[in-house]
Design an enzyme around this catalytic site. Structure first.
Site, PDB file in Angstrom:
ATOM      1  N   ALA A 195       0.792  -1.231   0.000  1.00  0.00           N
ATOM      2  CA  ALA A 195       0.000   0.000   0.000  1.00  0.00           C
ATOM      3  C   ALA A 195       0.822   1.277   0.000  1.00  0.00           C
ATOM      4  O   ALA A 195       0.245   2.371  -0.076  1.00  0.00           O
ATOM      5  CB  ALA A 195      -0.940   0.007   1.207  1.00  0.00           C
ATOM      6  N   SER A 206       3.329   2.216  -2.156  1.00  0.00           N
ATOM      7  CA  SER A 206       4.044   2.554  -3.387  1.00  0.00           C
ATOM      8  C   SER A 206       3.185   2.240  -4.602  1.00  0.00           C
ATOM      9  O   SER A 206       2.391   1.295  -4.590  1.00  0.00           O
ATOM     10  CB  SER A 206       5.363   1.747  -3.468  1.00  0.00           C
ATOM     11  OG  SER A 206       6.062   2.037  -4.661  1.00  0.00           O
ATOM     12  N   ILE A 242       0.843   1.361  -7.491  1.00  0.00           N
ATOM     13  CA  ILE A 242      -0.570   1.030  -7.635  1.00  0.00           C
ATOM     14  C   ILE A 242      -1.265   0.956  -6.284  1.00  0.00           C
ATOM     15  O   ILE A 242      -2.374   1.468  -6.109  1.00  0.00           O
ATOM     16  CB  ILE A 242      -0.726  -0.300  -8.397  1.00  0.00           C
ATOM     17  CG1 ILE A 242      -0.297  -0.125  -9.855  1.00  0.00           C
ATOM     18  CG2 ILE A 242      -2.172  -0.809  -8.322  1.00  0.00           C
ATOM     19  CD1 ILE A 242      -0.149  -1.427 -10.611  1.00  0.00           C
ATOM     20  N   SER A 280      -0.757  -9.366 -14.616  1.00  0.00           N
ATOM     21  CA  SER A 280       0.101  -8.509 -15.436  1.00  0.00           C
ATOM     22  C   SER A 280       0.025  -8.990 -16.869  1.00  0.00           C
ATOM     23  O   SER A 280      -0.299 -10.159 -17.136  1.00  0.00           O
ATOM     24  CB  SER A 280       1.550  -8.584 -14.941  1.00  0.00           C
ATOM     25  OG  SER A 280       2.429  -7.958 -15.854  1.00  0.00           O
ATOM     26  N   TYR A 339       9.595 -12.989 -12.784  1.00  0.00           N
ATOM     27  CA  TYR A 339       8.377 -12.209 -12.563  1.00  0.00           C
ATOM     28  C   TYR A 339       7.253 -12.727 -13.457  1.00  0.00           C
ATOM     29  O   TYR A 339       6.114 -12.898 -13.004  1.00  0.00           O
ATOM     30  CB  TYR A 339       8.659 -10.742 -12.844  1.00  0.00           C
ATOM     31  CG  TYR A 339       7.494  -9.820 -12.522  1.00  0.00           C
ATOM     32  CD1 TYR A 339       7.227  -9.452 -11.207  1.00  0.00           C
ATOM     33  CD2 TYR A 339       6.674  -9.319 -13.532  1.00  0.00           C
ATOM     34  CE1 TYR A 339       6.163  -8.612 -10.897  1.00  0.00           C
ATOM     35  CE2 TYR A 339       5.613  -8.479 -13.235  1.00  0.00           C
ATOM     36  CZ  TYR A 339       5.358  -8.130 -11.917  1.00  0.00           C
ATOM     37  OH  TYR A 339       4.304  -7.310 -11.628  1.00  0.00           O
TER      38      TYR A 339
END
Length: 358
Positions: free
Chosen positions: A32, A34, A36, A161, A174
């Site tokens: 929370a 940073s 998005i 993503s 990732y």
């Protein structure tokens, strides 16, 4: 251990469950402080949402809580590392103690690594999976248990993503973690619908977003990670999250780029490989800046937070038309037609260039 009895009943359509209005909700947001997560917290506060703010950086959490209080929002914070199941348990316990429970749980916390797969230490890959994948698993399971106990419909929003639908080079770990999250989310959704559980399980699929993601990344290439090409604002992702928290949706794509690569990569996988081999490497790095040491990333420890945007160099779009189209179904057909035209056009333009590469 007792075995579950097979349920042969008719599955629930979870997308028809009724969720609370945002102004009546308690929302848990991991990551929370940073990017998005930070933008989502601020936008949610403006709509009257009570917030459970989660991150590893206590100083940043304390500052954010005070900021939201000035804005008239009610919030608590929990210092937690979502890779630890006991920390995730504490998040839920804190929400129940402060607000009597929660209505939406946003699995947003994530870390990233740039580099060639054969050169990234396996321990770093495992750490990334512990945060990105297992953090999502722990949060999902805890939220499901809470909604079943309350017997009241609640929402879980898992952050995917574009690289979770179509892998990108030099982001192998990732990409793999986001592919795993997509598979987990889709499987759990079917299980929950089969057992008639009061849970809406959604996934957000952003394209490249202008956040400190690249600034916080661990890099094993000597150039600084960045986003080039099309870059979307974090406000568009937050808009998608808040819409899904109130209106059940299976998936929300942020950016035409995200939907495009998901479709094009499935229909023309080998051509997509070649397109990415030609242009993805240079769009991931700033050739004019040296990368910091890998230890400078936030893989193991939190770094400087409370920034919504990063130092990305791409074409900064003001909004996502895909999000607008999903919120207004009458525009969805036009959006799909646009994606279809783009796919066809790219095929025609690139086919001659790519033939020699096959």
């Amino acid at each position: 251990m007792n075995q579950r009895t097979v349920d042969t009943g008719v599955p629930l359509n979870s997308l028809k469950l009724k969720l609370k209005k945002l102004k009546n909700q308690v929302m848990v947001i991991t990551g929370a402080t940073s990017g998005i997560g930070l933008v989502t917290a601020r936008m949610a506060a403006e709509q009257g949402v009570k917030l459970v703010l989660v991150a590893r950086n206590e100083e940043a959490l304390n500052i954010l809580k005070k900021e939201l209080k000035v804005r008239g929002a009610e919030s608590i914070y929990v210092v937690a590392d979502v890779s630890k199941e006991e920390d995730v348990d504490r998040i839920a316990d804190a929400a129940i103690e402060a607000f009597g429970g929660f209505d939406t749980w946003v699995n947003n916390a994530a870390v990233s690594i740039y580099g060639y797969a054969a050169e990234i230490p396996v321990k770093d890959m495992r750490r990334l999976f512990d945060v990105n994948f297992w953090g999502t698993v722990y949060g999902t399971r805890k939220a499901v248990a809470h909604y079943k106990e309350k017997e009241q419909a609640g929402s879980i929003i898992n952050m995917g993503s574009v690289v979770g639908n179509r892998a990108f080079p030099v982001q192998s770990a990732y990409s793999a973690s986001k592919h795993a999250i997509r598979g987990f989310t889709d499987a759990v959704r079917m299980e929950l619908e089969k057992e008639q559980a009061p849970v809406v399980l959604s996934q957000i699929h952003p394209a490249r977003v202008d956040t400190p993601y690249t600034d916080h990344a661990t890099s094993y290439i000597d150039k600084k990670p960045t986003h080039k090409g099309i870059v979307y604002p974090p406000e568009s992702v937050a808009e998608a999250i808040l819409y899904v928290a109130e209106h059940p949706k299976r998936d929300m794509y942020v950016g035409t780029q995200s939907k495009f690569f998901s479709i094009f990569g499935m229909v023309y996988p080998r051509m997509t490989d070649k397109i990415m081999e030609l242009n993805t490497f240079q769009t991931n790095y700033d050739e004019n800046q040296a990368a910091p040491e890998p230890s400078a990333g936030n893989l193991y420890e939190p770094r400087e937070d409370l920034y919504e945007r990063g130092t990305n160099q791409g074409w900064h779009r003001p909004k996502s038309l895909m999000v607008k189209a999903k919120k207004h179904p009458g525009l969805s057909t036009a959006a799909l037609v646009t994606v279809g035209i783009a796919v066809t056009a790219l095929k025609v333009v690139e086919i001659k260039k790519l033939k020699s590469l096959f």
